[in-house]
Write a protein that holds these residues in place. Structure first.
Motif, short mmCIF file in Angstrom:
data_model
loop_
_atom_site.label_atom_id
_atom_site.label_comp_id
_atom_site.label_asym_id
_atom_site.label_seq_id
_atom_site.Cartn_x
_atom_site.Cartn_y
_atom_site.Cartn_z
N VAL A 5 -9.09 9.24 3.57
CA VAL A 5 -7.87 8.93 2.82
C VAL A 5 -6.80 9.95 3.20
CG1 VAL A 5 -6.82 8.67 0.57
CG2 VAL A 5 -9.19 7.92 0.94
N GLU A 6 -5.71 9.45 3.76
CA GLU A 6 -4.61 10.31 4.19
C GLU A 6 -3.51 10.33 3.14
OE1 GLU A 6 -5.35 8.37 8.56
OE2 GLU A 6 -4.68 7.41 6.72
N SER A 7 -2.77 11.41 3.13
CA SER A 7 -1.61 11.53 2.25
C SER A 7 -0.63 12.50 2.88
CB SER A 7 -2.03 11.99 0.86
OG SER A 7 -2.65 13.26 0.92
N CYS A 22 -6.06 14.84 4.83
CA CYS A 22 -7.03 13.76 5.02
C CYS A 22 -8.36 14.21 4.43
CB CYS A 22 -7.20 13.43 6.49
SG CYS A 22 -8.54 12.27 6.83
N ALA A 23 -8.82 13.49 3.42
CA ALA A 23 -10.08 13.83 2.76
C ALA A 23 -11.14 12.80 3.10
CB ALA A 23 -9.88 13.89 1.25
N ALA A 24 -12.29 13.27 3.49
CA ALA A 24 -13.42 12.39 3.80
C ALA A 24 -14.35 12.31 2.60
CB ALA A 24 -14.18 12.92 5.01
N TYR A 93 0.57 8.16 11.55
CA TYR A 93 -0.41 9.21 11.82
C TYR A 93 -1.76 8.80 11.24
CZ TYR A 93 3.16 12.31 13.66
OH TYR A 93 4.15 12.87 14.44
N TYR A 94 -2.79 8.90 12.07
CA TYR A 94 -4.14 8.49 11.68
C TYR A 94 -5.08 9.69 11.70
CZ TYR A 94 -2.56 3.72 12.63
OH TYR A 94 -1.88 2.52 12.63
N CYS A 95 -5.89 9.77 10.68
CA CYS A 95 -6.94 10.78 10.61
C CYS A 95 -8.21 10.24 11.27
CB CYS A 95 -7.21 11.11 9.15
SG CYS A 95 -8.54 12.29 8.87
#
Length: 116
Positions: A5-7, A22-24, A93-95
């Motif tokens: 989840v990106e922010s 970005c949290a996994a 932008y992608y994590c």
């Protein structure tokens, strides 16, 4: 299954700064590499910065000296501090995260727009 989840994306003026997070979460075995990629309209997705679990980092030449990647292994979170932003940095932008098993995961993307 791992979810990313990106922010932190948004609209910023040239020369400004943004910080992406970005949290996994989910069934995380062990994450090795984490990183950020971006895709501008009409262009292919490109590497921005990556970091290993040991802290080694890699940057695209276009962002060296302006962007800094960091991670909190305990939180399975990776950050991208972006300074001195330029209109050319405008992109989604992608994590990305790669587990020790080799499984490869992507976030949904966050829009960064640099414009006056």
């Amino acid at each position: 299954q791992v979810q990313l989840v990106e922010s932190g994306g948004g609209l910023v003026q040239p020369g400004g700064s943004l910080r992406l997070s970005c949290a996994a979460s989910g069934s995380i075995f062990s994450i090795n590499d984490m990183g950020w990629y971006r895709q501008a309209p009409g262009k292919e997705r490109e590497l921005v910065a990556t970091t290993t679990s040991g802290g080694s980092t890699q940057y695209a030449d276009s962002v060296k000296g302006r962007f800094t990647i960091s991670r909190d292994n305990a939180k399975n979170t990776v950050y991208l501090q972006m300074n001195t932003l330029e209109p050319e940095d405008t992109a989604v932008y992608y994590c990305n995260a790669i587990e020790a098993t080799g499984a490869d995961y992507w976030g949904q993307g966050t829009q960064v727009t640099v414009s006056s």
